[in-house]
Design a protein around this motif. Structure first.
Motif, mmCIF file in Angstrom:
data_model
loop_
_atom_site.group_PDB
_atom_site.id
_atom_site.type_symbol
_atom_site.label_atom_id
_atom_site.label_comp_id
_atom_site.label_asym_id
_atom_site.label_seq_id
_atom_site.Cartn_x
_atom_site.Cartn_y
_atom_site.Cartn_z
ATOM 1 N N ARG A 1 -3.895 2.402 10.647
ATOM 2 C CA ARG A 1 -2.722 1.693 11.132
ATOM 3 C C ARG A 1 -1.488 2.571 10.982
ATOM 4 O O ARG A 1 -1.478 3.501 10.171
ATOM 5 C CB ARG A 1 -2.505 0.396 10.343
ATOM 6 C CG ARG A 1 -3.719 -0.502 10.307
ATOM 7 C CD ARG A 1 -3.443 -1.808 9.584
ATOM 8 N NE ARG A 1 -4.688 -2.546 9.357
ATOM 9 C CZ ARG A 1 -5.309 -3.273 10.278
ATOM 10 N NH1 ARG A 1 -4.777 -3.377 11.492
ATOM 11 N NH2 ARG A 1 -6.445 -3.893 10.007
ATOM 12 N N ARG A 2 -0.457 2.238 11.744
ATOM 13 C CA ARG A 2 0.819 2.921 11.526
ATOM 14 C C ARG A 2 1.276 2.660 10.099
ATOM 15 O O ARG A 2 1.041 1.593 9.549
ATOM 16 C CB ARG A 2 1.857 2.448 12.535
ATOM 17 C CG ARG A 2 1.633 3.008 13.937
ATOM 18 C CD ARG A 2 2.795 2.690 14.865
ATOM 19 N NE ARG A 2 2.660 3.417 16.115
ATOM 20 C CZ ARG A 2 1.958 2.995 17.158
ATOM 21 N NH1 ARG A 2 1.309 1.834 17.078
ATOM 22 N NH2 ARG A 2 1.882 3.713 18.260
ATOM 23 N N ARG A 3 1.933 3.622 9.536
ATOM 24 C CA ARG A 3 2.273 3.573 8.114
ATOM 25 C C ARG A 3 2.939 2.254 7.717
ATOM 26 O O ARG A 3 2.626 1.686 6.677
ATOM 27 C CB ARG A 3 3.174 4.763 7.760
ATOM 28 C CG ARG A 3 3.511 4.868 6.291
ATOM 29 C CD ARG A 3 4.163 6.202 5.972
ATOM 30 N NE ARG A 3 3.249 7.315 6.235
ATOM 31 C CZ ARG A 3 2.324 7.717 5.376
ATOM 32 N NH1 ARG A 3 2.173 7.111 4.219
ATOM 33 N NH2 ARG A 3 1.529 8.732 5.688
ATOM 34 N N GLY A 4 3.846 1.762 8.522
ATOM 35 C CA GLY A 4 4.557 0.550 8.177
ATOM 36 C C GLY A 4 3.773 -0.730 8.402
ATOM 37 O O GLY A 4 4.252 -1.817 8.070
ATOM 38 N N GLU A 5 2.550 -0.615 8.948
ATOM 39 C CA GLU A 5 1.749 -1.788 9.286
ATOM 40 C C GLU A 5 0.485 -1.909 8.443
ATOM 41 O O GLU A 5 -0.351 -2.783 8.696
ATOM 42 C CB GLU A 5 1.383 -1.754 10.771
ATOM 43 C CG GLU A 5 2.599 -1.745 11.693
ATOM 44 C CD GLU A 5 2.236 -1.529 13.156
ATOM 45 O OE1 GLU A 5 1.033 -1.344 13.442
ATOM 46 O OE2 GLU A 5 3.143 -1.528 14.000
ATOM 47 N N ALA A 6 0.324 -1.057 7.440
ATOM 48 C CA ALA A 6 -0.882 -1.075 6.602
ATOM 49 C C ALA A 6 -0.992 -2.407 5.872
ATOM 50 O O ALA A 6 0.010 -2.973 5.427
ATOM 51 C CB ALA A 6 -0.851 0.075 5.608
ATOM 52 N N VAL A 7 -2.218 -2.921 5.760
ATOM 53 C CA VAL A 7 -2.441 -4.227 5.152
ATOM 54 C C VAL A 7 -3.061 -4.117 3.757
ATOM 55 O O VAL A 7 -3.407 -5.131 3.157
ATOM 56 C CB VAL A 7 -3.346 -5.089 6.060
ATOM 57 C CG1 VAL A 7 -2.685 -5.327 7.406
ATOM 58 C CG2 VAL A 7 -4.722 -4.444 6.255
#
Length: 245
Positions: free
Chosen positions: A49-55
């Protein structure tokens, strides 16, 4: 030793096994598209995922895209390995450090009796499984044949492009395979020939590390092959009806 063109020495058997698995994997990965590569077949999947969207709390990678990674723990299918580590003389503190968990967690595992409950593990995408393998083999190469200093979590620039991911992946795999082929019998028996820090490599003879790498490659590629079959069914490809939403 060689019998009618087939190597029967220890390394030869492992290399032949790996080569067959690699050939099968190349065939199974042919035609992989971006949508299929990133397909999440169930809620709560791990992926890239994009860095800011990691879960996940420990997602890692050097660039814009990172690989999901959860909190450290000892999965149920590794309880026996922890018991073997303790039986070999490793201290509880060393085992805890090896698994990045608390001493209390190790003691809990060692005290467990009977069959452990199955882990509630997330389903992972083809992108995750391929990136995980890529990261592992890149790190294994760096800490065996490379400079043994770079963080394995920062070696692979993950990408949402299936074509680019596969191109980079096979370059890493082929480099690893080429250098393993030149390992001597003495090096195969050397404990700590690989210093890969995420696992038991520094405490194992290298022959065991290579066998473990084969297992890692084979079982993740089998998972990817199954996901490709499910994708075809889901998408109604080749005359198959889509799975229900």
């Amino acid at each position: 030793m060689e019998i009618e063109g087939t190597r029967t020495d220890r390394l030869g058997v492992l290399l032949d096994q790996f080569d067959q698995a690699r050939e099968m994997a190349r065939v199974r990965l042919a035609g992989l598209g971006d949508e299929e590569y990133l397909w999440e077949p169930a809620p709560g999947c791990w992926s890239i995922r994009r860095r800011g969207e990691a879960v996940t709390p420990r997602a890692y990678g050097p660039g814009e895209w990172v690989l999901d990674k959860g909190a450290p723990d000892i999965p149920a299918n590794e309880y026996a390995e922890v018991a073997r580590q303790a039986a070999s003389g490793m201290s509880v503190v060393k085992i805890a450090d090896d698994w990045s968990v608390s001493v209390e967690r190790v003691e809990q595992v060692l005290a467990h009796t009977g069959t452990p409950e199955p882990d509630a593990t997330p389903i992972t995408t083809i992108a995750w499984r391929l990136a995980h393998l890529h990261s592992c083999f890149a790190g294994q190469w760096e800490w065996t044949f490379g400079e043994r200093r770079r963080d394995p979590r920062l070696l692979v620039d993950f990408t949402p492009s299936a074509d680019l991911a596969l191109e980079r992946f096979w370059e890493t795999i082929d480099r690893w395979r080429e250098d393993v082929a030149h390992v001597t019998d003495e090096q195969l028996d050397t404990v700590g020939f690989s210093q890969y820090p995420y696992g038991s490599d520094p405490d194992d003879p290298y022959i065991g590390v290579v066998a473990g790498d084969n297992l890692e490659f084979i079982h993740h590629m089998a998972e990817i092959a199954l996901l490709r079959d499910l994708w075809r069914a889901h998408s109604g490809i080749a005359g198959q009806a889509p799975l229900p939403e």
